[in-house]
Design an enzyme around this catalytic site. Sequence first.
Site, PDB file in Angstrom:
ATOM      1  N   SER A 112      47.789  39.308 -11.318  1.00  0.00           N
ATOM      2  CA  SER A 112      47.613  40.673 -10.839  1.00  0.00           C
ATOM      3  C   SER A 112      47.982  41.718 -11.887  1.00  0.00           C
ATOM      4  CB  SER A 112      48.410  40.847  -9.553  1.00  0.00           C
ATOM      5  OG  SER A 112      48.099  42.072  -8.960  1.00  0.00           O
ATOM      6  N   HIS A 113      48.960  42.576 -11.560  1.00  0.00           N
ATOM      7  CA  HIS A 113      49.311  43.691 -12.444  1.00  0.00           C
ATOM      8  C   HIS A 113      50.253  43.253 -13.566  1.00  0.00           C
ATOM      9  CE1 HIS A 113      52.337  43.069  -9.471  1.00  0.00           C
ATOM     10  NE2 HIS A 113      53.214  43.653 -10.246  1.00  0.00           N
ATOM     11  N   ASP A 276      44.018  47.544 -10.743  1.00  0.00           N
ATOM     12  CA  ASP A 276      44.937  46.669 -11.472  1.00  0.00           C
ATOM     13  C   ASP A 276      44.235  45.453 -12.079  1.00  0.00           C
ATOM     14  OD1 ASP A 276      44.478  45.223  -9.149  1.00  0.00           O
ATOM     15  OD2 ASP A 276      46.526  44.430  -9.081  1.00  0.00           O
ATOM     16  N   ASP A 278      43.640  42.359 -11.277  1.00  0.00           N
ATOM     17  CA  ASP A 278      42.683  41.562 -10.507  1.00  0.00           C
ATOM     18  C   ASP A 278      41.864  42.396  -9.531  1.00  0.00           C
ATOM     19  OD1 ASP A 278      44.989  42.032  -9.004  1.00  0.00           O
ATOM     20  OD2 ASP A 278      44.714  40.231  -7.803  1.00  0.00           O
ATOM     21  N   ASP A 280      42.636  44.439  -6.985  1.00  0.00           N
ATOM     22  CA  ASP A 280      42.922  44.643  -5.563  1.00  0.00           C
ATOM     23  C   ASP A 280      43.731  45.911  -5.284  1.00  0.00           C
ATOM     24  OD1 ASP A 280      45.272  43.626  -6.591  1.00  0.00           O
ATOM     25  OD2 ASP A 280      45.416  41.928  -5.209  1.00  0.00           O
ATOM     26  N   ARG A 281      44.307  46.524  -6.321  1.00  0.00           N
ATOM     27  CA  ARG A 281      45.080  47.742  -6.083  1.00  0.00           C
ATOM     28  C   ARG A 281      44.327  48.982  -6.541  1.00  0.00           C
ATOM     29  NH1 ARG A 281      51.306  46.652  -7.696  1.00  0.00           N
ATOM     30  NH2 ARG A 281      51.454  44.549  -6.841  1.00  0.00           N
ATOM     31  N   LYS A 375      43.512  43.201  -0.287  1.00  0.00           N
ATOM     32  CA  LYS A 375      43.411  44.608  -0.598  1.00  0.00           C
ATOM     33  C   LYS A 375      42.291  44.779  -1.620  1.00  0.00           C
ATOM     34  CE  LYS A 375      47.563  44.154  -3.508  1.00  0.00           C
ATOM     35  NZ  LYS A 375      48.195  42.875  -3.133  1.00  0.00           N
TER      36      LYS A 375
HETATM   37  C1  VG1 Z   1      54.353  43.337  -5.160  1.00  0.00           C
HETATM   38  C2  VG1 Z   1      54.162  44.496  -4.195  1.00  0.00           C
HETATM   39  C3  VG1 Z   1      53.573  44.004  -2.894  1.00  0.00           C
HETATM   40  C4  VG1 Z   1      52.267  43.258  -3.184  1.00  0.00           C
HETATM   41  C5  VG1 Z   1      52.518  42.149  -4.196  1.00  0.00           C
HETATM   42  C6  VG1 Z   1      51.256  41.448  -4.617  1.00  0.00           C
HETATM   43  O1  VG1 Z   1      55.261  42.404  -4.603  1.00  0.00           O
HETATM   44  O2  VG1 Z   1      55.388  45.151  -3.957  1.00  0.00           O
HETATM   45  O3  VG1 Z   1      53.345  45.100  -2.044  1.00  0.00           O
HETATM   46  O4  VG1 Z   1      51.751  42.705  -2.005  1.00  0.00           O
HETATM   47  O5  VG1 Z   1      53.109  42.696  -5.363  1.00  0.00           O
HETATM   48  O6  VG1 Z   1      50.293  42.354  -5.087  1.00  0.00           O
HETATM   49  P1  VG1 Z   1      56.805  42.356  -5.002  1.00  0.00           P
HETATM   50  O7  VG1 Z   1      57.343  41.161  -4.292  1.00  0.00           O
HETATM   51  O8  VG1 Z   1      56.873  42.274  -6.489  1.00  0.00           O
HETATM   52  O9  VG1 Z   1      57.386  43.641  -4.510  1.00  0.00           O
HETATM   53  V1  VG1 Z   1      49.269  41.992  -6.401  1.00  0.00           V
HETATM   54  O10 VG1 Z   1      48.219  43.282  -6.771  1.00  0.00           O
HETATM   55  O11 VG1 Z   1      50.404  41.718  -7.557  1.00  0.00           O
HETATM   56  O12 VG1 Z   1      48.499  40.635  -5.855  1.00  0.00           O
HETATM   57 CO    CO Z   2      46.602  42.797  -7.837  1.00  0.00          CO
END
Ligand code: VG1
Ligand code: CO
Length: 542
Positions: A112-113, A276, A278, A280-281, A375
Amino acid sequence: MTINTVPTQPIEGQVPGTSGLRKKVEVFADPGYLETYTQAIFNAIQPRGKELVLGGDGRFFNREAMQTILRMAAANGVARVIVGQNGILSTPAASHLIRKRAAFGGLILSASHNPGGPKGDFGLKYNIANGGPAPEDITDTIVACAQNIDAYYIANGEAPSLSTIGESQLGDMVIEVVDPVDDYAALMAELFNFTAIRSLIASGFTLRFDAMHAVTGPYATEILVNRLGAPAKSVLNGTPSEDFGGGHPDPNPVWAKPLFDLLHGPEAPDFGAASDGDGDRNMILGRDIYVTPSDSLAVLAANAHLVPGYAGGITGVARSMPTSAASDRVAEALGIEAFQTPTGWKYFGTLLDAGRATLCGEESAGTGSNHVREKDGLWAVLLWLNILAVKRQSVKQILTDHWAKFGRDYYSRHDYESIDSTAANALMSELKSNLAALPGQKAAGLVIKSAEDFAYTDPISGAATTGQGVILTYEGGARAMLRLSGTGTEGATLRVYLEQYAPPGAALDRDAQDALSAVIAATKAVARIPEHTGRDHPDVIS
Ligand code: VG1
Ligand code: CO
């Protein structure tokens, strides 16, 4: 086909967390590591004779991992793998493909990010047949399988190249390479009034979408430029790179600062957005205004009926518990259900499947709907654009009107990153052991109303989960929440979520940090953040 059976090393300390497994590339690249985790997934889900979707965000190690997973899928008897061309699929596009093709599930290769590259992070997660992240019972089974494994199965020989669209074979398994954008773009065209957005853009409305060198580049170019007529320069950093241009593909005011500054500067376009790693954000900006993800969810909920895909109205709005209460106020006004779930998109799946929620959102810039089970960054951008095309008002005007009607939930998240894990755990356990004593106490001038460790029982499945983070409410409409991140790969990250409600008629245009100063000070004192972490200030404020 010959099957190799190879002994493996145990996987230590794995935390499937909110989104599968995330580790440094060098950990995943360790011989047998990716293989063991992949075999654990296969042992847990039993995919023999089934169809799987496979894709990733194109980050470093995707190509090698894709080859390994394809060879292992063949050796584990998978009948067909539907894979994005060159291994690319955004997370929402993968979710859509799983649903559209009625696949058994999907494997998404992304962290992801989190930053990419040889020194960056890699990740792998499993999504179920509804297109959403595997729920806790399945991730628990995967963890158990990973701990109890002594062999993995891998086909000999190379998997075919993924650069050409069409079908090929690996042993008995069919590999079907598809265009990563086509099906997704078609879904967006069904949900939104592309003609209206096109004429908005043709009227001189200007926008910039920052793909942050990540997976949404090709999606944004196809949809915003090719189909909606935006000039090519509207897509920034649109060519995906394996290390995201050395950046941190997290769409927030800190990591997408150039875009944030552009929208606050003299050359600001009417609209700015980013997504981001992947896809989704999302981050939404208007000229001279940043829309917090919590406000974005509320505004989208209040206006979704203006858009073809939601013209019949929405049934409910779900938000994760650290997300502000702004969307609850809209749900109440609309007379629809509002849900508060633990952090992580997987908790929205049952509500979406049951038709109880139509829109969902997280404060971390995740917004989505029942069109997929993830998302969806570009979807949020298009929903905003469609609303703007109907209302023909500025983003700032829409937000100002929204606050005037519902009041404003001032909001901010403070992250303390890479702190010592022992210190972070000590902070949380001290806080949790003090909960009963807190109500009635005063901290930095604020009286604590309630203190709880968030627990959730899924209203559809009945699945229960506890220990999701501490919620403190204060007299006067302030709330704070504290939890540890589940997605980091270095030390621990403490997330402190802060909000303060200002009703209609109160000052609604204050600086957020200023409006939150009391709840910030109170929460720091209650949780003894400086004492535990040695830090007086957060590393990232978003
Ligand atoms: C973070 C975010 C959470 C999100 C998760 C995965 O998790 O706070 O809201 O669902 O990332 O998103 P954490 O446990 O680091 O707070 V993604 O775009 O990284 O799949
Ligand atoms: Co993501």
